[in-house]
Structure formats: C-alpha cells, structure tokens
Design a protein around this motif. Structure first.
Motif, PDB file in Angstrom:
ATOM      1  N   ALA A  60      35.921  77.480  64.549  1.00 62.27           N
ATOM      2  CA  ALA A  60      37.250  77.711  63.968  1.00 62.27           C
ATOM      3  C   ALA A  60      37.617  76.587  62.996  1.00 62.27           C
ATOM      4  O   ALA A  60      38.163  76.834  61.911  1.00 62.27           O
ATOM      5  N   HIS A  63      35.576  77.063  59.750  1.00 65.28           N
ATOM      6  CA  HIS A  63      36.106  78.169  58.941  1.00 65.28           C
ATOM      7  C   HIS A  63      37.366  77.738  58.183  1.00 65.28           C
ATOM      8  O   HIS A  63      37.526  78.043  57.000  1.00 65.28           O
ATOM      9  N   ARG A  64      38.268  77.061  58.867  1.00 68.99           N
ATOM     10  CA  ARG A  64      39.530  76.692  58.233  1.00 68.99           C
ATOM     11  C   ARG A  64      39.345  75.556  57.227  1.00 68.99           C
ATOM     12  O   ARG A  64      39.986  75.544  56.169  1.00 68.99           O
ATOM     13  N   TYR A 214      33.454  84.909  56.117  1.00 67.51           N
ATOM     14  CA  TYR A 214      34.832  84.714  56.579  1.00 67.51           C
ATOM     15  C   TYR A 214      35.790  85.452  55.644  1.00 67.51           C
ATOM     16  O   TYR A 214      36.060  85.010  54.533  1.00 67.51           O
ATOM     17  N   GLN A 217      40.690  84.622  54.888  1.00 67.87           N
ATOM     18  CA  GLN A 217      40.955  83.218  55.164  1.00 67.87           C
ATOM     19  C   GLN A 217      42.342  82.773  54.729  1.00 67.87           C
ATOM     20  O   GLN A 217      42.883  81.793  55.248  1.00 67.87           O
ATOM     21  N   ALA A 222      44.548  78.542  62.488  1.00 73.60           N
ATOM     22  CA  ALA A 222      44.096  78.045  63.786  1.00 73.60           C
ATOM     23  C   ALA A 222      45.303  77.502  64.541  1.00 73.60           C
ATOM     24  O   ALA A 222      46.391  77.335  63.983  1.00 73.60           O
ATOM     25  N   ALA A 250      39.817  82.423  63.195  1.00 70.13           N
ATOM     26  CA  ALA A 250      40.176  81.122  63.759  1.00 70.13           C
ATOM     27  C   ALA A 250      41.338  81.246  64.737  1.00 70.13           C
ATOM     28  O   ALA A 250      41.375  80.567  65.772  1.00 70.13           O
ATOM     29  N   TYR A 253      39.831  82.586  67.899  1.00 72.80           N
ATOM     30  CA  TYR A 253      39.035  81.572  68.600  1.00 72.80           C
ATOM     31  C   TYR A 253      39.902  80.523  69.289  1.00 72.80           C
ATOM     32  O   TYR A 253      39.445  79.876  70.239  1.00 72.80           O
TER      33      TYR A 253
END
Length: 549
Positions: A60, A63-64, A214, A217, A222, A250, A253
C-alpha cells in the motif's frame, strides 16, 4: 519533564527481515525495508498472518508513494532497476508524522481519542485482543495459549511488537460480539480468505511481483492519508447506519476494521511498552470483503457460485480437511477459468506477465496464507508454498490445462475409490447380500476405513514432482498417472485390510452380483474401471473419466 513517547514506523526498526547473506533475522523500518529490499530475502515473522499483513502494508505504501505502476512496462523497469528513490524520499517526508505510532493527534492506524472512557473501562482491553494466536476473544482454547488453563502470555509489548500486532489485527480480526459502538463488529476485510502472494529471489522482487498495475490512484487513499479518526467520526457510522466502500487498493489493504489506540507506558528504566489498548468496532465495510470490478483485492481468488442462478462469485478459503494443491487450478488463468467464471488472484496473473516482460527464464514461487475458522472462532492458520516451473511464464494457458487435467484425473479416481469403499462397506454390513443394510451403518463403516484419506495424503508429494516437471509435460503427466494408479491401489488394499482382510472380505471385494435384476459390479471392479478410464485417456481429451456409481 519527560517528553511523550514516539515511535516512527518509517525509521524505527520493527519489521523482521531475513538478510540474503545468511545473517540472523533483524528488524528494520519501512524506509529501509523498501530502499534496501535487495539485501533481504523476505519479511520473516514467526506468524504467517503478521508476515502477510506487513507485506500488504508495504505494498500500500509503495502504491501511494509511486502512484503506480501504471503499466507492466513500468513495473518491469522497477523490477530490473529498482524503485525511484527520490520519489519515495519525497513521499516519506510529506507523510512522516502520520507514521508515528504514538502521535497525539494522528497515531498510525488508530483512533486518537479512544482514551476518553478508558478510566471507566468502556473501551479498555488487553493488547491480546489484537493477536489471533495470543488470546483473541475469537480463538478456540486449543489455539489460544492464554485461554488454556495454566496458559501464559506476555503482559507487555515493545513498540515494535505492538506495531506488528496492530497490523495483524486490522487485517485478520474476526467479527463478533464487541458492544463498543455496535453490538457485533464485522470481520476485517480478508480475515478468513486465502491470500496469494508471489515470491521473488529477494524482497525487492517480491514487492515488485505483488504490485499489479494500479488504477484509480487519484481517488485512492491509505489509512495514513485519511483524516485522523475520532470516536465521534466512527460512532457516527453506527448511529446513522452507514458504511464505506474502499476507495481503492491501498484503502482496502489498510482498512481500519477496528478502532484501536495503543496506550504507551514507561517503566523505571525509561523503556516504553504497551499493555492496555483502547478497542472498539472500526469503520463498517460496505459490500463484499473481496471487492468487485476494478476494486477486487489482488491477493484474493474468486470462485464461481455452485448455484448458477446466483451470479455472485465467492472468495477462496483454505479448507480444514484438504490442502490447496487439490484446488490449485483456482489460482490459474486460462480457458477453463474463463468458462467457469473463475477469477484468479491478480498478484499471480500480474507476476506472470511481469516475468515474461522482464525476460527472466525462471519459474515462480508463491505462498497462500489463510486463517481457518469455524462459527466465528479461529482454530488454525496455514501457509502453503508452491513453485511453478518456467512453463507457467512461457505458456500459462497450456500450463493451466495440464494442471486441470491432472487434478480432474485424480479426482475421478478418488471418486471411484470412494464409491468402491462404500460398496465394500455395504457388502460387509449386508454379509454379501444376506440382509438389507441400513445406510447409516454403511456410511459409518466406510468412514472408519483409511484408504480415501491415505490416497489424497500420499498424492501431495507426487503432485509437487509433477508440478516441477511441467516444462516436459508428456513425461510429467505419465508419471502423475502412474502415481495416481499406485496410490489408489495401495489405498484400496488398506481398505480391504481395514474391513477384515480375510477370505470372506476378499470375496465381498471381488464378487459382482445382481440386486432387483440390476447388475452391480464388485467393489474392486468399480476401482478398476476408474483406473482403466484414467490410463486410457488421451492427452487431447481433458474431460475427466466417468465414475461408476
């Protein structure tokens, strides 16, 4: 005056990793975990649940921080040359305060003011509420050391231990009675699901292999990017009967499935530890735990419903009575998956595409981890590992076809063995047809015979050999059919012996007869027909042989 405690998860050591050079397991922060990932073989906590929870948290964060990968090409670039360090550093700096485990305003993955009723005990709990195997209220005594008579548990956690338990709890806690904001809290999103993760030769490869392209986004977030949760904001969900849909991967997750606040205390030596926590229901999740559309959890496998009138697919779970290899085709894409509506885990299908794109002439290892529960109580967790040969990368559809054919063949023979066992039990109970047996007596005797269970147990090792040999499918399939035949006959011999093994039982096993004018093959004949169908099947016919009743 002592300053308030702090423990920043980006910098403080708390994630156990195993170095590639053979040194002992040591702990690192999230920053070093990512930037030095090529020097570690894997995240390595004693609990597979903690290990998977930490992997999901790290994914996570990647990804962020990187807002990607946006394509397989970009993922292959990261896989080969590493993550862009400057981009990571800038993101870490922007969100650094939000990773402080004990921050007074925004404690990581927690509800900042859950202490309001601590003195009255309304939200106060022991830290073991966070750990499935160390005393969760949803744990059976056999699995719960603290719950057994004379059981022992630690009364305090270090900040590193508390952070790991927090990640585990938010990922795997089961639903149940809680009476804090609501009567019964929902389970964490993937609490009992089978989670598939690809494994690389080092931790950097593992992270890349589990970072599918991804999408969305810009709208995702998150937990550390959320507005800090408060008692009022969480309680409002339950008062207004509301729920939330995760905004993306995210968010899914790092879902706050429980409202938690770690209460730090300092001992005489100045060491910080955690014994008590604030604990309550978290944000209620709307819809299914595994998600839908582009928001499907990449680690989750979705199966088609047993009833064709119900369009909803259901998530794969590990089973108490059998290992996953018997259902391994569920993880694979291919024509069979498309026809049945099976949705393999995104991590595995992406890892195949990434390795193909990167041009790596190798196979792929994977782990499947899950918590096993019964009626809301956890009784075990299990992690299974498998290694796929290069054929999975070079021709995944043909690979899936071979797996489907092999599993269908072993299932057909297993059904034949089971039918033969039931017929043998009926012959023994009826004394060769002298009296009409009760079906419960037949079933009870059949269940005492060990052959069917022994058959499946004995086939695990040959299946792994078959799996490793699929770069040469002709030879591997021939060896597999030989193994199935051998183990079926060995299992049948065990059943005959278990039923008595004397001359009378042998007569029952080999004697066909007619009942009400209908021919009934002997128990031995039922098995022989299943084995004959197995060995007569051609490689061009993927249909399982018909099993005689």
């Amino acid at each position: 005056m002592n300053s308030p405690p702090t423990f920043n998860l980006l910098h403080e050591p708390w994630i156990p990793v195993r170095p590639l050079n053979g040194d002992p397991v040591r702990e690192v922060g999230l920053r070093d975990l990512i930037l030095d990932a090529r020097t570690y073989s894997r995240i390595d906590d004693p609990s597979p649940l903690v290990t998977v929870a930490l992997l999901r948290l790290t994914l996570a964060l990647l990804h962020r921080a990187l807002r990607g990968p946006t394509s397989t090409e970009q993922a292959a670039e990261w896989y080969t040359h590493g993550f862009p360090a400057d981009t990571l550093a800038a993101y870490f700096q922007t969100w650094e305060d939000h990773f402080d485990l004990f921050h007074p305003e925004k404690p990581f993955w927690q509800v900042r003011d859950l202490t309001l009723d601590l003195e009255g005990g309304k939200y106060c709990s022991h830290w073991t509420r966070l750990g499935t195997e160390v005393g969760s209220a949803n744990t059976l005594p056999l699995f719960n050391v603290a719950g057994r008579p004379g059981g022992e548990r630690s009364d305090a956690l270090t900040p590193a231990q508390a952070a790991r338990r927090l990640a585990e709890g938010q990922t795997f806690l089961l639903g149940g009675l809680i009476k804090r904001f609501t009567t019964a809290a929902k389970a964490a999103p993937v609490a009992t699901l089978a989670l598939t993760a690809a494994q690389g030769h080092d931790l950097h490869e593992t992270l890349c292999l589990n970072l599918p392209v991804y999408a969305g986004q810009d709208s995702d977030r998150a937990v550390w990017e959320r507005e800090p949760l408060t008692v009022q904001s969480v309680r409002a969900f339950y008062e207004d009967e509301l729920s939330e849909v995760p905004t993306g991967r995210a968010d899914r997750y790092t879902w706050p499935s429980r409202s938690v606040l770690l209460i730090p205390d300092t001992d005489e030596s100045g060491q910080v530890h955690v014994t008590s926590i604030g604990f309550a229901a978290g944000i209620p999740l709307e819809g299914t735990a595994e998600g839908s559309g582009s928001n499907i959890d990449p680690m989750v496998t979705l199966r088609p419903p047993g009833d064709p009138k119900k369009p909803e697919r259901f998530p794969l779970k590990l089973k108490r009575e059998q290992l996953l290899w018997r259902d391994l085709s569920a993880l694979l894409a291919g024509p069979a998956a498309e026809q049945t509506g099976n949705h393999p885990p995104g991590t595995l299908t992406f890892a195949q595409k990434l390795l193909e794109r990167a041009g790596r002439p190798c196979g792929l290892s994977l782990t499947v981890t899950g918590l096993l529960s019964d009626q809301g109580k956890a009784f075990a967790y299990r992690q299974e590992g498998y290694t796929f040969p290069h054929a999975f990368i070079s021709d995944p559809e043909a690979f899936a076809t071979e797996i489907n054919r092999a599993l269908s063949a072993s299932k057909a023979v297993g059904q034949g063995l089971n039918s033969a066992t039931l017929r043998l039990a009926a012959e023994v109970v009826s004394r060769g047809g002298e009296r009409d047996p009760h079906k419960d007596d037949v079933r009870n005797l059949a269940q005492t015979l060990p052959g069917v269970g022994a058959y499946w147990a004995a086939l695990e090792a040959p299946f792994r050999v078959f799996l490793a040999g699929l770069d040469s499918p002709e030879e591997a399939s021939a060896d597999w059919r030989a193994s199935v035949t051998r183990e079926a006959r060995a299992a049948w011999a065990m059943n005959v012996q278990g039923a008595g093994g004397d001359g009378q039982v042998l007569g029952f096993a080999f004697r066909p007869r007619r009942t009400d004018g209908k021919y009934q093959p002997s128990p031995q004949g039922i098995l022989d027909r299943a084995l004959a169908s197995l060995n007569a099947a051609t490689r061009t016919n993927s249909t399982a042989p018909e099993v005689p009743s």
